[in-house]
Design a protein around this motif. Structure first.
Motif, PDB file in Angstrom:
ATOM      1  N   THR A 251      32.834  48.600  54.759  1.00  0.00           N
ATOM      2  CA  THR A 251      32.654  48.417  56.191  1.00  0.00           C
ATOM      3  C   THR A 251      32.716  46.936  56.540  1.00  0.00           C
ATOM      4  O   THR A 251      32.725  46.070  55.671  1.00  0.00           O
ATOM      5  N   ARG A 252      32.711  46.636  57.844  1.00  0.00           N
ATOM      6  CA  ARG A 252      32.716  45.241  58.288  1.00  0.00           C
ATOM      7  C   ARG A 252      31.519  44.499  57.708  1.00  0.00           C
ATOM      8  O   ARG A 252      30.465  45.078  57.485  1.00  0.00           O
TER       9      ARG A 252
ATOM     10  N   GLU B 147      29.295  42.584  58.906  1.00  0.00           N
ATOM     11  CA  GLU B 147      28.014  42.639  59.611  1.00  0.00           C
ATOM     12  C   GLU B 147      27.336  43.998  59.503  1.00  0.00           C
ATOM     13  O   GLU B 147      26.143  44.123  59.751  1.00  0.00           O
ATOM     14  N   ASP B 148      28.117  45.032  59.151  1.00  0.00           N
ATOM     15  CA  ASP B 148      27.555  46.379  59.005  1.00  0.00           C
ATOM     16  C   ASP B 148      27.334  46.764  57.553  1.00  0.00           C
ATOM     17  O   ASP B 148      26.868  47.855  57.262  1.00  0.00           O
ATOM     18  N   ARG B 149      27.676  45.881  56.649  1.00  0.00           N
ATOM     19  CA  ARG B 149      27.738  46.254  55.242  1.00  0.00           C
ATOM     20  C   ARG B 149      26.355  46.323  54.602  1.00  0.00           C
ATOM     21  O   ARG B 149      25.519  45.456  54.803  1.00  0.00           O
TER      22      ARG B 149
ATOM     23  N   VAL C  76      26.129  44.668  64.130  1.00  0.00           N
ATOM     24  CA  VAL C  76      26.817  44.016  65.238  1.00  0.00           C
ATOM     25  C   VAL C  76      26.091  44.276  66.551  1.00  0.00           C
ATOM     26  O   VAL C  76      25.558  45.353  66.788  1.00  0.00           O
TER      27      VAL C  76
ATOM     28  N   SER D 144      30.245  55.650  63.092  1.00  0.00           N
ATOM     29  CA  SER D 144      29.862  54.441  62.363  1.00  0.00           C
ATOM     30  C   SER D 144      28.852  54.795  61.311  1.00  0.00           C
ATOM     31  O   SER D 144      28.264  55.884  61.323  1.00  0.00           O
TER      32      SER D 144
END
Length: 504
Positions: free
Chosen positions: A107-108, A110-112, A258, A497
């Protein structure tokens, strides 16, 4: 056993296992409705293995001496079926959880999840992929973004991966450098116990000290189960299992993603299912060995001990018990044939593949008993053998037979095609074998079949159908929550998400 007692308390011919006990076991006269052995058998018949085991565990010392060997036989069979179920759950969990953890890592930024890598490494190791596990352990060990104690736990895991790759010197070196805190010492003891390295009494002392804590985390419980099982103390491991909530997450990671949105991700120990499988088989072995000391129970106990030792990977011991069982002159035909099927599986594992497949083909072509045919197909699936002639013969039998009688045979065919990754055909056979009016009820359907069907649904993106199965199963087996969350997590990530998983 009187015929009346057999009808009242051993009505399980459809479940196969107790069918042999009905024929071979001689017992005391009929007991009343409060008879714990009869009550446990009824729970077993409805696949409530945990409840059945608890009932007999609590009553075993109170049952009169004459009937205790029979109770030990039945308790051993309950543990054996529970082990098989947890093994099936482990396969389904691996499909969903490995995907979910891998997606969390991709994932991105910031979401990891910071901790998904450690849990992915542990899951890979539990499923036998030491090379990939090693790579992820090395990265988790060097990650400054996770707490130092989890870096050390990754180091312990790295030692286990090296051990699995036969790098014993490297494993010992890594384990020696993981630190001396009580938590890490416990993790190291669990790893060394699983590797069958280290002094058993020393490992047990580490576990005993840790078990005195006022509250045990799910991770600590798993370590204790591993140590006590490896130390030959399955009763202690079982007590740890019984005292905890097997549906709890091993780690809950909370962070702001995020736009400052709060997220939480529950991470589980896939290895717990592997540990429970081994524990229940060790418990089954002990009860069955005790039952075998009684001449009345010995034939039945030999049959199931062969099955249990085969599951534990002890082919020599399994073969010994099979030979003893087959040498008996008055064993029921069905169980004699099923023992021959298992003997062929052991031969296959020992490298005599052509002989094993030839034996399965000969038995399939000369027989029509759906239970024997189901065993042949399941063993072909386990051995990853082609068994083309077996499948051709079984296909003709199922086409001509009624669904209810061939329920287990359809399950076997579904399992075979699931292992071959032919998911559409797997679903077709398993749905054909499922009770249509009680499609997700474990009392009407083998939960092992339901676990396999849920995996096939997951593989074909039928998330809701798989989750419905585990929603029902979780009422009896809370450990399936980890599968629910992984499946729901994959669905959420593919459609929305990650994080904040909601269980249906």
């Amino acid at each position: 056993m009187t015929r009346r007692h057999a009808r009242m308390h051993l009505p399980f011919a459809s479940l196969l296992a107790v069918g042999l006990a009905v024929i071979l076991v001689a017992s005391a006269p009929t007991r009343g409705a409060d008879d714990p052995l009869g009550a446990a058998m009824k729970l077993y018949e409805t696949r409530r293995y945990e409840q059945a085991a608890r009932m007999l565990e609590d009553a075993l010392t109170r049952i009169e001496a004459e009937r205790r060997p029979q109770a030990q036989l039945v308790l051993g069979m309950i543990y054996a079926r529970n082990a098989d179920l947890h093994e099936a759950l482990g396969r389904t969990a691996a499909a969903a959880e490995l995907d979910y953890l891998d997606k969390l890592l991709k994932t991105r930024a910031e979401d990891r999840s910071r901790y998904a890598r450690l849990h992915l490494a542990e899951a890979l190791l539990a499923r036998g992929n030491a090379a990939e596990a090693r790579r992820h352990f090395e990265q988790a060990r060097a990650d400054p973004g996770i707490e130092k104690r989890y870096q050390a736990i990754a180091g312990v895991g790295l030692g286990s991966a090296l051990w699995a790759q036969r790098d014993e010197k490297g494993a010992r070196g890594v384990w020696a450098g993981t630190g001396g805190s009580a938590e890490i010492a416990l993790a190291r003891a669990a790893a060394q116990g699983s590797a069958q390295r280290g002094d058993t009494k020393s490992l047990q002392r580490v576990a005993d000290d840790a078990s005195l804590a006022p509250e045990l985390s799910p991770r600590t419980r798993r370590y204790l189960i591993e140590i006590y099982t490896a130390a030959g103390l399955p009763d202690k491991a079982l007590a740890v299992t019984r005292a905890g909530d097997l549906g709890m997450a091993s780690f809950v990671e909370r962070f702001k993603a995020v736009k400052g949105t709060a997220k939480s991700i529950n991470l589980y120990d896939l290895a717990l299912l592997t540990d429970l499988t081994r524990l229940y088989r060790e418990l089954a072995r002990r009860q069955l060995e005790q039952a075998a000391a009684d001449a009345r129970m010995k034939p039945s106990a030999e049959y199931y001990l062969a099955e249990v030792f085969s599951g534990l990977g002890a082919s020599d011991e399994a073969s010994t018990y099979l030979e003893a069982f087959l040498a008996r002159p008055q064993t029921p035909v069905q169980y004699r044939e099923r023992a021959r099927v298992r003997k062929a599986l052991i031969e296959h594992r020992m490298g005599r593949r052509a002989e094993a497949e030839g034996a399965w083909t000969a038995m399939a072509e000369s027989g029509s008993d759906p239970e024997v045919l189901a065993d042949i197909v399941l063993d072909c699936a386990e051995a990853q053998a082609q068994c083309a002639k077996v499948l051709a013969r079984v296909g003709r039998v199922t086409e001509a037979g009624d669904g209810r009688r061939y329920q287990r045979l359809n399950f076997a065919l579904g399992t075979y095609y699931l292992r071959k990754k032919d998911y559409a055909r797997a679903i077709s056979y398993m749905e054909a074998g499922r009770d249509k009016s009680n499609k997700n009820k474990i009392e009407a359907n083998d939960p092992e079949m339901l676990a396999g069907l849920a995996e096939a649904y997951y593989r074909t993106k039928k998330f809701s159908e798989g989750l419905e199965i585990f929603f029902e199963m979780s009422k009896e087996y809370p450990v399936v929550r980890q599968i629910q969350e992984a499946m729901q997590g994959v669905y959420s990530m593919e459609h929305r998400s990650a994080g904040d998983v909601k269980i249906l």
